[in-house]
Write an enzyme that holds these catalytic residues in place. Structure first.
Site, PDB file in Angstrom:
ATOM      1  N   ASP A   6    -105.806  48.753  18.222  1.00 33.96           N
ATOM      2  CA  ASP A   6    -105.849  47.787  19.321  1.00 33.96           C
ATOM      3  C   ASP A   6    -106.413  48.504  20.540  1.00 33.96           C
ATOM      4  O   ASP A   6    -106.472  49.737  20.570  1.00 33.96           O
ATOM      5  CB  ASP A   6    -104.424  47.266  19.619  1.00 33.96           C
ATOM      6  CG  ASP A   6    -104.402  46.256  20.769  1.00 33.96           C
ATOM      7  OD1 ASP A   6    -105.383  45.500  20.931  1.00 33.96           O
ATOM      8  OD2 ASP A   6    -103.405  46.226  21.521  1.00 33.96           O
ATOM      9  N   SER A   7    -106.772  47.716  21.565  1.00 33.03           N
ATOM     10  CA  SER A   7    -107.216  48.322  22.824  1.00 33.03           C
ATOM     11  C   SER A   7    -106.089  49.121  23.460  1.00 33.03           C
ATOM     12  O   SER A   7    -106.334  49.989  24.287  1.00 33.03           O
ATOM     13  CB  SER A   7    -107.628  47.214  23.796  1.00 33.03           C
ATOM     14  OG  SER A   7    -106.502  46.413  24.103  1.00 33.03           O
ATOM     15  N   TYR A  38    -109.715  45.629  27.017  1.00 30.94           N
ATOM     16  CA  TYR A  38    -111.021  45.248  26.464  1.00 30.94           C
ATOM     17  C   TYR A  38    -111.464  43.874  26.985  1.00 30.94           C
ATOM     18  O   TYR A  38    -112.636  43.527  26.876  1.00 30.94           O
ATOM     19  CB  TYR A  38    -110.927  45.113  24.932  1.00 30.94           C
ATOM     20  CG  TYR A  38    -110.937  46.384  24.115  1.00 30.94           C
ATOM     21  CD1 TYR A  38    -111.076  47.647  24.684  1.00 30.94           C
ATOM     22  CD2 TYR A  38    -110.827  46.301  22.718  1.00 30.94           C
ATOM     23  CE1 TYR A  38    -111.095  48.791  23.881  1.00 30.94           C
ATOM     24  CE2 TYR A  38    -110.854  47.441  21.918  1.00 30.94           C
ATOM     25  CZ  TYR A  38    -110.975  48.676  22.503  1.00 30.94           C
ATOM     26  OH  TYR A  38    -111.001  49.793  21.702  1.00 30.94           O
ATOM     27  N   GLY A  39    -110.489  43.116  27.497  1.00 31.53           N
ATOM     28  CA  GLY A  39    -110.670  41.694  27.784  1.00 31.53           C
ATOM     29  C   GLY A  39    -111.956  41.282  28.475  1.00 31.53           C
ATOM     30  O   GLY A  39    -112.555  40.275  28.137  1.00 31.53           O
ATOM     31  N   CYS A  69    -106.227  43.196  17.406  1.00 30.39           N
ATOM     32  CA  CYS A  69    -106.676  42.877  18.755  1.00 30.39           C
ATOM     33  C   CYS A  69    -107.600  41.662  18.645  1.00 30.39           C
ATOM     34  O   CYS A  69    -108.606  41.722  17.922  1.00 30.39           O
ATOM     35  CB  CYS A  69    -107.435  44.080  19.309  1.00 30.39           C
ATOM     36  SG  CYS A  69    -108.210  43.787  20.901  1.00 30.39           S
ATOM     37  N   ASN A  70    -107.235  40.584  19.319  1.00 33.62           N
ATOM     38  CA  ASN A  70    -108.065  39.368  19.238  1.00 33.62           C
ATOM     39  C   ASN A  70    -109.443  39.614  19.846  1.00 33.62           C
ATOM     40  O   ASN A  70    -110.450  39.116  19.346  1.00 33.62           O
ATOM     41  CB  ASN A  70    -107.389  38.220  19.983  1.00 33.62           C
ATOM     42  CG  ASN A  70    -106.090  37.800  19.342  1.00 33.62           C
ATOM     43  OD1 ASN A  70    -105.100  38.515  19.400  1.00 33.62           O
ATOM     44  ND2 ASN A  70    -106.077  36.652  18.713  1.00 33.62           N
ATOM     45  N   THR A  71    -109.460  40.375  20.942  1.00 35.07           N
ATOM     46  CA  THR A  71    -110.724  40.603  21.658  1.00 35.07           C
ATOM     47  C   THR A  71    -111.676  41.434  20.799  1.00 35.07           C
ATOM     48  O   THR A  71    -112.867  41.128  20.699  1.00 35.07           O
ATOM     49  CB  THR A  71    -110.438  41.319  23.000  1.00 35.07           C
ATOM     50  OG1 THR A  71    -109.324  40.691  23.626  1.00 35.07           O
ATOM     51  CG2 THR A  71    -111.638  41.286  23.909  1.00 35.07           C
ATOM     52  N   GLU A 148     -98.761  47.232  29.209  1.00 34.07           N
ATOM     53  CA  GLU A 148     -99.124  48.664  29.213  1.00 34.07           C
ATOM     54  C   GLU A 148     -98.225  49.449  30.177  1.00 34.07           C
ATOM     55  O   GLU A 148     -97.936  50.614  29.947  1.00 34.07           O
ATOM     56  CB  GLU A 148    -100.599  48.841  29.594  1.00 34.07           C
ATOM     57  CG  GLU A 148    -101.575  48.349  28.528  1.00 34.07           C
ATOM     58  CD  GLU A 148    -101.528  49.150  27.221  1.00 34.07           C
ATOM     59  OE1 GLU A 148    -101.471  50.381  27.267  1.00 34.07           O
ATOM     60  OE2 GLU A 148    -101.541  48.521  26.144  1.00 34.07           O
ATOM     61  N   CYS A 180    -103.468  36.886  22.208  1.00 32.93           N
ATOM     62  CA  CYS A 180    -103.690  38.307  22.496  1.00 32.93           C
ATOM     63  C   CYS A 180    -102.463  39.049  22.002  1.00 32.93           C
ATOM     64  O   CYS A 180    -101.334  38.595  22.232  1.00 32.93           O
ATOM     65  CB  CYS A 180    -103.870  38.520  23.997  1.00 32.93           C
ATOM     66  SG  CYS A 180    -103.816  40.263  24.498  1.00 32.93           S
ATOM     67  N   THR A 181    -102.677  40.164  21.333  1.00 34.25           N
ATOM     68  CA  THR A 181    -101.560  40.832  20.671  1.00 34.25           C
ATOM     69  C   THR A 181    -100.599  41.526  21.641  1.00 34.25           C
ATOM     70  O   THR A 181     -99.516  41.953  21.240  1.00 34.25           O
ATOM     71  CB  THR A 181    -102.080  41.840  19.632  1.00 34.25           C
ATOM     72  OG1 THR A 181    -102.947  42.774  20.282  1.00 34.25           O
ATOM     73  CG2 THR A 181    -102.854  41.133  18.529  1.00 34.25           C
ATOM     74  N   HIS A 182    -100.988  41.633  22.898  1.00 37.50           N
ATOM     75  CA  HIS A 182    -100.046  42.171  23.890  1.00 37.50           C
ATOM     76  C   HIS A 182     -98.974  41.129  24.264  1.00 37.50           C
ATOM     77  O   HIS A 182     -97.854  41.481  24.627  1.00 37.50           O
ATOM     78  CB  HIS A 182    -100.782  42.562  25.183  1.00 37.50           C
ATOM     79  CG  HIS A 182    -101.459  43.894  25.131  1.00 37.50           C
ATOM     80  ND1 HIS A 182    -102.593  44.127  24.399  1.00 37.50           N
ATOM     81  CD2 HIS A 182    -101.150  45.077  25.726  1.00 37.50           C
ATOM     82  CE1 HIS A 182    -102.970  45.385  24.565  1.00 37.50           C
ATOM     83  NE2 HIS A 182    -102.103  45.987  25.361  1.00 37.50           N
TER      84      HIS A 182
END
Ligand code: DGL
Length: 253
Positions: A6-7, A38-39, A69-71, A148, A180-182
């Protein structure tokens, strides 16, 4: 070994679901914290990072890679599949279809990054949804930074979340897709703001089931992870490990 990236640390929300159903595999999780978020980054930039991380995971012994990561899925998975064939990549699916089946108000809300919302994968999936269903979208502005920085609840998290979630609720959404995975790490304040009448959909469990099916079909399940209550996972961060460790401890300690 299953390589996951992931980012940042958000992809651990996907790793958690995968490990739940495949507890005896070996894992390597790469968090690209040095380049997060990354968005808003260009497709070329994310493709370059995804290539670098894929090579890294292959060197570590990955047999299959989950783009948690979707992005990055939106920007790079097609390129990765082409350039690293026959290696299998499992990406994130924007869960608008299950949301469309579940909504009673006929309005579904999608929270995601700008990169995901303009990606062809999302736009194609959206175009398959019944035209009687209204889809409203909003970038979860500041959500990734909250996760984060370990701010998963409290007034600051709620204020940031309200700004992006309220427009969806005001539009009548009774189902919110976390694109979004966050975002699943912010589920408590999201639920609090959305209220009990709103369903929240996280695609991670269905991505985990899809991975399991693909691994079964491809004969990739090894069941060679260390037995015990903790997952057999190596964590790697391209930047500050602190966020990744914080999220890991939140899940497993
Ligand atoms: N967790 C990521 C996603 O699913 C990336 C968020 C970001 O880096 O902007 O989209």
């Amino acid at each position: 070994m299953i390589g996951i990236f992931d980012s940042g640390s958000g992809g651990m929300s996907v790793a958690r679901e995968i490990i739940r159903i495949l507890p005896r595999e070996k894992y390597f999780f790469f968090a690209d914290n040095a380049h997060c978020p990354y968005g808003e980054k260009s497709r070329e930039y994310i493709e370059d990072r995804a290539r670098f991380i894929t090579r890294f995971l292959l060197e570590k012994g990955a047999d299959i890679i989950v783009v948690a990561c979707n992005t990055a899925t939106a920007a790079a998975i097609a390129t990765l599949r082409k350039e690293f064939a026959p290696l299998k990549f499992i990406g994130m699916e924007p869960a608008v279809k299950p949301a469309a089946l579940g909504t009673k108000s006929g309005v579904i809300g999608v929270l995601a990054t700008a990169g995901t919302l303009k990606g062809s994968k999302y736009l194609n999936t959206k175009s398959t949804v019944d035209s009687g269903i209204k889809i409203v979208e909003h970038v979860g502005r500041g959500f990734v930074e909250l996760v984060e920085n370990g701010i998963l609840e409290g007034p600051e998290a709620e204020k940031t979340i309200k700004e992006s979630l309220e427009p969806l609720l005001e539009a009548g959404a009774d189902t919110i897709v976390l694109g979004c995975t966050h975002y699943p790490f912010l589920i408590a304040p999201i639920r609090k703001i959305a209220g009990p009448g709103v369903s929240i959909i996280d695609p991670a469990p269905s991505v985990a089931r899809h991975l399991k099916n693909v691994m079964e079909q491809e004969g990739l399940l090894k069941n060679d992870g260390a037995p015990g209550k903790d997952p057999d996972i190596e964590l790697y961060s391209s930047g500050d490990r602190e966020s990744l460790e914080r999220i890991f401890n939140l899940i497993y300690l």
